[in-house]
Design a protein around this motif. Structure first.
Motif, PDB file in Angstrom:
ATOM      1  N   SER A  89       3.750  43.915 -53.232  1.00  0.00           N
ATOM      2  CA  SER A  89       4.599  43.817 -52.107  1.00  0.00           C
ATOM      3  C   SER A  89       4.537  45.501 -51.976  1.00  0.00           C
ATOM      4  CB  SER A  89       6.183  43.119 -53.426  1.00  0.00           C
ATOM      5  OG  SER A  89       6.611  44.602 -54.061  1.00  0.00           O
ATOM      6  N   GLU A  90       5.051  45.770 -50.752  1.00  0.00           N
ATOM      7  CA  GLU A  90       5.111  47.208 -50.191  1.00  0.00           C
ATOM      8  C   GLU A  90       5.669  48.415 -51.426  1.00  0.00           C
ATOM      9  OE1 GLU A  90       6.156  47.153 -46.202  1.00  0.00           O
ATOM     10  OE2 GLU A  90       5.006  45.439 -45.946  1.00  0.00           O
ATOM     11  N   LEU A  91       6.616  48.043 -52.361  1.00  0.00           N
ATOM     12  CA  LEU A  91       7.581  48.588 -53.019  1.00  0.00           C
ATOM     13  C   LEU A  91       6.495  49.554 -54.188  1.00  0.00           C
ATOM     14  CD1 LEU A  91      10.096  46.168 -54.143  1.00  0.00           C
ATOM     15  CD2 LEU A  91      10.328  47.711 -52.231  1.00  0.00           C
ATOM     16  N   VAL A  92       7.312  50.697 -53.786  1.00  0.00           N
ATOM     17  CA  VAL A  92       5.885  51.581 -55.342  1.00  0.00           C
ATOM     18  C   VAL A  92       6.957  50.784 -56.233  1.00  0.00           C
ATOM     19  CG1 VAL A  92       6.190  53.243 -53.647  1.00  0.00           C
ATOM     20  CG2 VAL A  92       7.532  53.719 -54.394  1.00  0.00           C
ATOM     21  N   ASP A  93       6.231  51.816 -57.502  1.00  0.00           N
ATOM     22  CA  ASP A  93       6.952  51.065 -59.012  1.00  0.00           C
ATOM     23  C   ASP A  93       8.138  51.787 -59.185  1.00  0.00           C
ATOM     24  OD1 ASP A  93       6.603  54.173 -59.560  1.00  0.00           O
ATOM     25  OD2 ASP A  93       4.139  53.749 -60.090  1.00  0.00           O
ATOM     26  N   ASN A  94       8.514  53.239 -59.357  1.00  0.00           N
ATOM     27  CA  ASN A  94       9.787  53.023 -59.442  1.00  0.00           C
ATOM     28  C   ASN A  94      10.993  52.573 -58.427  1.00  0.00           C
ATOM     29  OD1 ASN A  94      10.038  54.249 -56.707  1.00  0.00           O
ATOM     30  ND2 ASN A  94       9.464  56.253 -57.951  1.00  0.00           N
ATOM     31  N   GLU A  95      10.708  51.738 -57.303  1.00  0.00           N
ATOM     32  CA  GLU A  95      11.991  50.752 -56.619  1.00  0.00           C
ATOM     33  C   GLU A  95      12.154  49.036 -57.223  1.00  0.00           C
ATOM     34  OE1 GLU A  95      11.227  51.504 -52.039  1.00  0.00           O
ATOM     35  OE2 GLU A  95       9.330  51.456 -52.860  1.00  0.00           O
ATOM     36  N   TYR A  96      11.147  49.089 -58.902  1.00  0.00           N
ATOM     37  CA  TYR A  96      11.120  48.174 -58.811  1.00  0.00           C
ATOM     38  C   TYR A  96      11.371  48.062 -60.752  1.00  0.00           C
ATOM     39  CZ  TYR A  96       6.540  47.572 -59.482  1.00  0.00           C
ATOM     40  OH  TYR A  96       4.889  47.598 -59.308  1.00  0.00           O
ATOM     41  N   ILE A  97      11.419  49.357 -60.778  1.00  0.00           N
ATOM     42  CA  ILE A  97      11.083  49.218 -62.298  1.00  0.00           C
ATOM     43  C   ILE A  97      12.386  50.536 -62.071  1.00  0.00           C
ATOM     44  CG2 ILE A  97      10.005  50.342 -64.513  1.00  0.00           C
ATOM     45  CD1 ILE A  97       7.541  49.627 -63.147  1.00  0.00           C
ATOM     46  N   GLY A  99      13.422  52.719 -65.789  1.00  0.00           N
ATOM     47  CA  GLY A  99      12.214  53.819 -66.594  1.00  0.00           C
ATOM     48  C   GLY A  99      11.173  53.555 -67.323  1.00  0.00           C
ATOM     49  N   TYR A 100       9.993  54.469 -68.116  1.00  0.00           N
ATOM     50  CA  TYR A 100       8.729  54.616 -67.636  1.00  0.00           C
ATOM     51  C   TYR A 100       8.155  53.081 -67.109  1.00  0.00           C
ATOM     52  CZ  TYR A 100       9.890  57.110 -71.506  1.00  0.00           C
ATOM     53  OH  TYR A 100       9.810  58.406 -72.091  1.00  0.00           O
ATOM     54  N   LEU A 125       9.850  42.169 -73.486  1.00  0.00           N
ATOM     55  CA  LEU A 125      10.944  42.747 -72.270  1.00  0.00           C
ATOM     56  C   LEU A 125      11.914  41.721 -71.444  1.00  0.00           C
ATOM     57  CD1 LEU A 125       7.027  42.802 -70.243  1.00  0.00           C
ATOM     58  CD2 LEU A 125       8.756  44.748 -70.809  1.00  0.00           C
ATOM     59  N   PRO A 126      12.368  43.002 -70.636  1.00  0.00           N
ATOM     60  CA  PRO A 126      12.608  44.090 -70.817  1.00  0.00           C
ATOM     61  C   PRO A 126      12.695  45.186 -72.534  1.00  0.00           C
ATOM     62  CG  PRO A 126      15.103  42.690 -69.768  1.00  0.00           C
ATOM     63  CD  PRO A 126      14.053  41.675 -70.119  1.00  0.00           C
ATOM     64  N   ASN A 127      13.199  46.027 -72.114  1.00  0.00           N
ATOM     65  CA  ASN A 127      12.860  46.505 -73.590  1.00  0.00           C
ATOM     66  C   ASN A 127      13.702  47.817 -73.116  1.00  0.00           C
ATOM     67  OD1 ASN A 127      11.038  48.719 -72.519  1.00  0.00           O
ATOM     68  ND2 ASN A 127       9.762  46.863 -73.617  1.00  0.00           N
ATOM     69  N   ALA A 128      14.047  48.960 -73.892  1.00  0.00           N
ATOM     70  CA  ALA A 128      15.112  50.163 -73.581  1.00  0.00           C
ATOM     71  C   ALA A 128      13.696  51.004 -72.545  1.00  0.00           C
ATOM     72  CB  ALA A 128      15.175  50.920 -74.710  1.00  0.00           C
TER      73      ALA A 128
END
Length: 427
Positions: A89-97, A99-100, A125-128
């Protein structure tokens, strides 16, 4: 007969981003021959599909796999958001994650009291450290940090919204094509979207349908046929149709101390067990016989009390199916979740003139397995629909309908509904 759908509600390493760019894999694949016995499911229920709620609690999904080595590997993992067609998708990782965006697998243990030595890895998953915050399709990617961050394993999972979108559906007993009436399953279904204003549904809504959780023969994308009484109706003629197949073949390898069902013999070698199954016969053109199955899946377990999956051993399993002469311009494969739903070279069978049968030997972890024989045209790579199994409409299959919604202005597809219908319910 009409059934109603039930929603699936169950509930640091900066170089890794560069590794992702070099490995744009979107299939569920194993890329390291030492990795085996891979399973991804809802925690506590190994036979479930990896479909989880958007706001699922920690440890809702569980990934398990073995590495056939005594060395502890430094595995990294990340998740990648995809559209309904499994393209990023066009989302970057910090838009759907939250945490790390990358982390290490820290839960592992060496095999115990087994002839075959391996290390068993577990990831929840998911985790802290990492959780998703958008619905949709996801890839779980595992990298070997000790081997130039090589991509070694990819698995697919789905995150669904707990919305008011509701689905109803049915298996059509009399499909549009009369020739398929006794051999295929045709689905009709509709989706209510109460409380959600959907503009231009022909462009913003689409469906995919899975048979027994498989993506290799999934149908889609499918647009709504019509909107009627506040529902999107997917009522096509001869379009949402699957070959019904037959109940899956099976064998029980939960113990090496005695022969389970369909096991002919067990021999102990220096570092593995050799397991010979009883010789199969073609079921093409035979009458339908019902027996319970797990829809092509496998379950890692043993028959000894209080023993864990790290105490399950490996057997080299010999498959065989009778055939008076080899097929012309056709290849035969052992197929199912045990082959990762793929036509893998190691599962390709060879014809034996002496045995007058196709034979194949593959290493598998102790457990209970479903399988079938897949016939493929060696010139076109097309799968023969009847092959050595045949198709009967009485077969019990589970069909999963996935409904995606791409609102105007959004940069990703939301998974609004994940629902299932059973073609034949059994007690």
């Amino acid at each position: 007969m009409r059934f109603f759908f039930a929603p699936f509600i169950f509930a640091l390493f900066p170089c890794l981003v560069a590794a992702q760019d070099k490995n744009p894999v979107t299939e569920a694949v194993i890329l390291d021959e030492q990795i085996t016995a891979v399973q991804l499911y809802l925690s506590g229920t190994p036979m479930t599909l990896p479909i989880v709620a958007l706001k699922a609690p920690n440890n809702s999904l569980l990934l398990q796999f073995d590495c056939l080595s005594t060395d502890i590997k430094d595995y990294l993992y990340t998740i990648q958001h995809c559209n309904a067609d499994w393209q990023p998708s066009e989302l970057v990782d910090n838009e759907y994650i939250d945490g790390y965006t990358e982390d290490r697998i820290t839960n592992f243990e060496n095999s115990l009291n087994t002839l075959t030595q391996y290390v068993h890895y577990t990831l929840a998953l998911p985790n802290a450290n990492m959780r998703w915050i958008k619905s949709g399709n996801y890839l779980l990617k595992i990298y070997d940090n000790s081997n130039d961050q090589a991509l070694v394993l990819v698995r697919r999972f789905l995150v669904v919204e707990t919305t008011k979108w509701r689905a109803t559906g049915e298996i059509v007993r009399k499909p549009a094509s009369v020739q398929k009436m006794d051999t295929h399953h045709e689905l009709d279904f509709s989706i209510r979207h109460d409380g959600v204003q959907v503009n231009n549904p022909q462009q913003s809504v689409r469906a995919f349908v899975l048979q027994n959780g498989r993506w290799d023969n999934a149908l889609g994308p499918i647009k709504p046929f019509i909107e009627r009484d506040g529902a999107f109706v997917f009522d096509y003629q001869d379009k949402i149709v699957f070959p019904a197949g037959k109940e899956w073949r099976y064998f029980d390898m939960r113990s090496f101390n005695y022969r389970g069902e369909w096991v002919k013999s067990i021999s102990e070698r220096d570092n593995f067990y050799e397991v010979t199954l009883r010789t199969d016969e073609s079921r093409q053109g035979t009458s339908y016989i019902y027996h319970g199955d797990i829809n092509g899946r496998f379950s890692i377990e043993n028959a000894n009390n209080n023993e864990t999956v790290a105490q399950c051993d490996y057997g080299h399993v010999l498959f065989s199916i009778k055939r008076a002469a080899p097929l012309e311009d056709e290849d035969v494969y052992v197929f199912g979740e045990l082959s990762d739903w793929q036509l893998k070279p190691e599962f390709k069978m060879a014809y034996s003139d002496i045995a007058q049968a196709y034979v194949c030997e593959v290493p598998l972890k102790q457990g209970y397995y479903n399988y079938e024989y897949m016939v493929v045209n060696s010139l076109t790579n097309a799968v023969e629909e009847d092959g050595l199994e045949g198709n009967w409409h009485e077969t019990s299959n589970v069909y999963t309908v996935l409904i995606y919604y791409h609102p105007f202005g959004e940069r990703y597809e939301r998974l609004m509904s994940a629902s299932s219908v059973v073609s034949q319910k059994r007690e």
